[in-house]
Design a protein around this motif. Structure first.
Motif, PDB file in Angstrom:
ATOM      1  N   VAL A 177      -7.697   4.750 -11.124  1.00 34.33           N
ATOM      2  CA  VAL A 177      -8.298   3.575 -11.764  1.00 34.33           C
ATOM      3  C   VAL A 177      -7.499   2.317 -11.416  1.00 34.33           C
ATOM      4  CG1 VAL A 177      -8.812   2.493 -13.986  1.00 34.33           C
ATOM      5  CG2 VAL A 177      -9.309   4.917 -13.623  1.00 34.33           C
ATOM      6  N   ALA A 178      -6.177   2.443 -11.370  1.00 32.45           N
ATOM      7  CA  ALA A 178      -5.339   1.295 -11.068  1.00 32.45           C
ATOM      8  C   ALA A 178      -5.563   0.800  -9.640  1.00 32.45           C
ATOM      9  CB  ALA A 178      -3.863   1.640 -11.275  1.00 32.45           C
ATOM     10  N   VAL A 179      -5.786   1.717  -8.708  1.00 31.26           N
ATOM     11  CA  VAL A 179      -6.051   1.311  -7.322  1.00 31.26           C
ATOM     12  C   VAL A 179      -7.358   0.519  -7.245  1.00 31.26           C
ATOM     13  CG1 VAL A 179      -6.606   2.142  -5.000  1.00 31.26           C
ATOM     14  CG2 VAL A 179      -4.698   3.149  -6.268  1.00 31.26           C
ATOM     15  N   LEU A 180      -8.382   0.959  -7.983  1.00 32.92           N
ATOM     16  CA  LEU A 180      -9.627   0.196  -8.031  1.00 32.92           C
ATOM     17  C   LEU A 180      -9.382  -1.207  -8.605  1.00 32.92           C
ATOM     18  CD1 LEU A 180     -12.157   2.920  -9.266  1.00 32.92           C
ATOM     19  CD2 LEU A 180     -11.938   1.977  -6.949  1.00 32.92           C
TER      20      LEU A 180
ATOM     21  N   ARG B  66       0.830  -1.215   0.000  1.00 29.53           N
ATOM     22  CA  ARG B  66       0.000   0.000   0.000  1.00 29.53           C
ATOM     23  C   ARG B  66       0.859   1.257   0.000  1.00 29.53           C
ATOM     24  NH1 ARG B  66      -5.296  -0.622  -1.625  1.00 29.53           N
ATOM     25  NH2 ARG B  66      -6.136  -2.542  -0.724  1.00 29.53           N
ATOM     26  N   GLU B  67       1.977   1.199   0.677  1.00 29.65           N
ATOM     27  CA  GLU B  67       2.879   2.351   0.687  1.00 29.65           C
ATOM     28  C   GLU B  67       3.506   2.563  -0.688  1.00 29.65           C
ATOM     29  OE1 GLU B  67       2.379   1.000   4.857  1.00 29.65           O
ATOM     30  OE2 GLU B  67       2.712   0.003   2.929  1.00 29.65           O
ATOM     31  N   VAL B  68       3.844   1.472  -1.355  1.00 26.07           N
ATOM     32  CA  VAL B  68       4.397   1.585  -2.710  1.00 26.07           C
ATOM     33  C   VAL B  68       3.361   2.190  -3.648  1.00 26.07           C
ATOM     34  CG1 VAL B  68       5.342   0.301  -4.663  1.00 26.07           C
ATOM     35  CG2 VAL B  68       5.939  -0.375  -2.332  1.00 26.07           C
ATOM     36  N   ILE B  69       2.112   1.759  -3.529  1.00 29.18           N
ATOM     37  CA  ILE B  69       1.037   2.288  -4.368  1.00 29.18           C
ATOM     38  C   ILE B  69       0.827   3.770  -4.088  1.00 29.18           C
ATOM     39  CG2 ILE B  69      -1.451   2.174  -4.808  1.00 29.18           C
ATOM     40  CD1 ILE B  69      -1.258  -0.852  -4.242  1.00 29.18           C
ATOM     41  N   ALA B  70       0.803   4.146  -2.825  1.00 27.23           N
ATOM     42  CA  ALA B  70       0.566   5.549  -2.452  1.00 27.23           C
ATOM     43  C   ALA B  70       1.652   6.456  -2.989  1.00 27.23           C
ATOM     44  CB  ALA B  70       0.474   5.673  -0.938  1.00 27.23           C
TER      45      ALA B  70
END
Length: 300
Positions: free
Chosen positions: A149-152, A135-139
């Motif tokens: 859109v990618a997070v969804l 989640r930290e990498v995504i944030a």
């Protein structure tokens, strides 16, 4: 394309490309034909890449028993290919889920390896997490135009109960798997459905429960050198997960490729090729030194 017949009569396909000592490269997915590996960013200029299609994928045959797709049972196919190639020992590379298979092969046949390269591998086969800190990498990538859109898509993938269900979210999620969501990455991601066998994906880890203690004991005694390469922005495995997993191996080189995702040969092919080629060259030199020492002892 070349073929061999494995232990249960299933025909397995593999192709070779490049020049130099052989490097057996296990694809991931799970269930994706080896075509997606390309030439690993130019690594074929240094090694003869041996690229097998996992049973049930690509040009390989479909077995009578789909349970034989399970990751631990695929070890027998790797061993069948080694024997077919006439190689006493092999340099082995595994990408993603193929990295999980490569670890199981190493645990089962440690005396058949001269080196082990784990390229953004899954640690599922040895019972370790692959997504620590995801989640930290995504944030940290929130500034990208595709991020929301990618997070969804990521959340949809995470909540899916099957690979077939996850497939509906895959393309939305895919930008998170690449260091750069450019034309090459989009083409690579778009090719996935045609290259993937969902039955193989579904059975790869089905009913598989690793004997983690036994596997870790075996890997802890592995005598060949190991290269463990993670991508800085990869999610499976994260760099944090790869760093923790490095302790599995007694002789390991851990590398985190800057700016790379799950397919580091696309994000920076020169960097990936230089890293792997340098590791394999050191392995070759070490092996040559060992042979010279053995020859001197024999002469004495």
């Amino acid at each position: 394309m070349e073929f061999l017949t494995s232990y249960d009569g299933t025909d397995l396909a593999f192709r070779t490309l490049g020049d130099g000592p052989p490097l057996l490269c296990l694809p991931g997915g799970p269930g994706r034909a080896a075509e997606y590996l390309g030439d690993l960013g130019g690594l074929g200029a240094h090694r003869t890449l041996i690229l097998p299609d996992t049973r049930g994928t690509g040009a390989s045959g479909t077995p009578a028993d789909p349970a034989s797709y399970r990751v631990d049972r695929l070890v027998a196919d790797v061993e069948a290919l080694r024997r077919h190639l006439g190689l006493d020992r092999i340099d082995l590379l595994g990408h993603s889920a193929g990295g999980a298979l490569a670890m199981l092969y190493a645990a089962a046949h440690p005396d058949r390896l001269t080196s082990l390269t784990l390229l953004t591998p899954s640690f599922a086969a040895v019972g370790l997490p692959s997504d620590t800190g995801a989640r930290e990498v995504i944030a940290a990538r929130a500034g990208e135009p595709w991020h929301a859109v990618a997070v969804l898509g990521y959340d949809g993938m995470r909540s899916a109960t099957s690979f077939a269900e996850a497939a509906r979210h895959r393309f939305a999620f895919e930008p998170l798997m690449y260091g750069r969501w450019d034309a090459a990455a989009r083409a690579h991601a778009a090719a996935d459905p045609a290259q993937r066998s969902l039955p193989v994906s579904e059975h790869y880890y089905a009913d598989y429960t690793p004997d983690t203690e036994a596997l870790r004991r075996r890997l802890a005694t592995l005598t060949c050198p190991v290269l463990l390469l993670a991508g800085e922005v990869d999610l499976w495995p994260t760099a944090a997960s790869a760093t923790a997993a490095a302790s599995l191996f007694p002789d390991v080189t851990l590398t985190v490729q800057p700016g790379a995702g799950h397919y580091p040969w696309l994000d920076d092919p020169a960097e990936l090729t230089a890293t792997v080629a340098a590791f394999l060259t050191r392995t070759d030199e070490h092996r040559t030194d060992e042979h010279r020492t053995d020859d001197r002892r024999t002469a004495a």
